[in-house]
Design a protein around this motif. Structure first.
Motif, PDB file in Angstrom:
ATOM      1  N   HIS A  82       0.864  -1.185   0.000  1.00 47.39           N
ATOM      2  CA  HIS A  82       0.000   0.000   0.000  1.00 47.39           C
ATOM      3  C   HIS A  82       0.896   1.229   0.000  1.00 47.39           C
ATOM      4  CE1 HIS A  82      -2.979   2.993   1.142  1.00 47.39           C
ATOM      5  NE2 HIS A  82      -2.129   3.395   2.081  1.00 47.39           N
ATOM      6  N   GLY A 105      -2.434   3.738  -3.925  1.00 46.49           N
ATOM      7  CA  GLY A 105      -3.206   2.526  -4.176  1.00 46.49           C
ATOM      8  C   GLY A 105      -2.666   1.322  -3.437  1.00 46.49           C
ATOM      9  N   LYS A 140      -7.980  -8.119  -8.258  1.00 41.78           N
ATOM     10  CA  LYS A 140      -8.818  -7.151  -7.542  1.00 41.78           C
ATOM     11  C   LYS A 140      -9.621  -7.817  -6.429  1.00 41.78           C
ATOM     12  CE  LYS A 140      -9.064  -3.623 -11.133  1.00 41.78           C
ATOM     13  NZ  LYS A 140      -9.924  -2.718 -11.938  1.00 41.78           N
ATOM     14  N   SER A 144      -6.479  -5.751  -4.595  1.00 39.37           N
ATOM     15  CA  SER A 144      -5.576  -4.972  -5.428  1.00 39.37           C
ATOM     16  C   SER A 144      -6.362  -3.959  -6.271  1.00 39.37           C
ATOM     17  CB  SER A 144      -4.777  -5.896  -6.354  1.00 39.37           C
ATOM     18  OG  SER A 144      -3.875  -5.155  -7.143  1.00 39.37           O
ATOM     19  N   ASP A 145      -5.835  -2.742  -6.363  1.00 42.26           N
ATOM     20  CA  ASP A 145      -6.443  -1.724  -7.226  1.00 42.26           C
ATOM     21  C   ASP A 145      -6.013  -1.881  -8.672  1.00 42.26           C
ATOM     22  OD1 ASP A 145      -7.751  -0.426  -5.083  1.00 42.26           O
ATOM     23  OD2 ASP A 145      -5.911   0.645  -4.560  1.00 42.26           O
TER      24      ASP A 145
END
Length: 286
Positions: A82, A105, A140, A144-145
């Motif tokens: 992050h 992100g 995702k 996860s972005d």
């Protein structure tokens, strides 16, 4: 690490072996608020594009490998990171919201590791080889972005030539596909490869590099190393060999800290096209 500007890095790394080295557990935890530099993406970025920025990030990497037959091992891994950009230059590339990752992100992914290792020492090998294939996929549904894959192949060879004289070679290729944030792109430079360049001086979705070292003793516990490497980054695999290769070279001093385990402290001076870097660390670069 803590500075008077209230910047910090806190890092814990452990490597544990179980059941007569048949299992290897690697964990890496890092949290930091620290300055960095960004030059853009690609193999032809210029020095004048340098941007200073600061970010805050937290990273977790855990992998477990099982020893198989014939010096092979296989394992699973999890990677999380992050980050948020806390300071950036006005009018710079990082202010462009279309640059993936410039607004912070998360990445969260799982992967596989396949290793063939015949080195005589994992800290500072004098003979043998290492081949490691590392694949990670970021999803995702794991938080996860960004959705992308990352494959790297790392090959190392070590040859003794005289008593305590060693020639070492490394070749590394990394390729990524999907929506890769700029902080996670394949990077060239730093204390482990292409030491004449700042870590991340060149970055893109694909990387190819080769480097070699000659390691020799001087007297007492002191030694000296000469090293050189070439590498490039590209947006596509086919362009890696078409781009001009960057050159890095230098020398280093070694202090034998632990003779039994062959652990050294290293002082490296690396030179690149437009500058130089100095590194102090434990263990050999590769």
């Amino acid at each position: 690490i803590y500075t008077l500007n209230k910047q910090f890095k806190l890092q814990v790394k452990s490597e544990m072996f179980f059941k007569k080295n048949s299992y290897r557990l690697l964990s890496f935890i890092n949290t930091q608020k620290y300055p960095d530099k960004f030059y853009g993406i690609g193999n032809n970025t210029v020095e004048s594009a340098e941007e200073d920025y600061s970010s805050r990030s937290s990273t977790i990497l855990i992998s477990l490998q099982k020893q198989l037959l014939l010096n092979f091992s296989f394992g699973l891994q999890y990677h999380f990171n992050h980050w948020s950009i806390t300071e950036k230059e006005t009018g710079g590339q990082l202010e462009n919201p279309t640059l993936l990752g410039s607004e912070g992100g998360n990445i969260s992914g799982i992967g596989l590791i396949l290793t063939h290792d015949t080195r005589d020492n994992v800290f500072s090998a004098t003979r043998g080889n290492l081949v490691e294939i590392n694949f990670k996929r970021y999803f995702k549904f794991l938080g996860s972005d960004f959705s992308y894959s990352d494959l790297s192949i790392d090959v190392r060879y070590f040859f003794p030539v005289f008593k305590r004289h060693v020639i070492a070679f490394q070749g590394k290729m990394q390729t990524q596909s999907g929506d890769v944030p700029f902080v996670s792109m394949a990077k060239m430079g730093g204390e482990f490869n292409m030491r004449g360049y700042f870590f991340g001086r060149y970055r893109d979705k694909n990387l190819l590099l080769f480097q070699g070292e000659y390691r020799m003793p001087l007297f007492w516990k002191l030694g000296i190393v000469g090293f050189a490497g070439v590498g490039s980054v590209a947006d596509q695999l086919k362009n890696l060999t078409q781009n001009p290769m960057k050159l890095s070279y230098g020398f280093g001093l070694r202090f034998l800290f632990d003779r039994k385990e062959n652990i050294v402290l290293r002082f490296d001076f690396g030179f690149g096209e437009n500058g130089s870097s100095f590194y102090f660390s434990a263990f050999e670069a590769f």
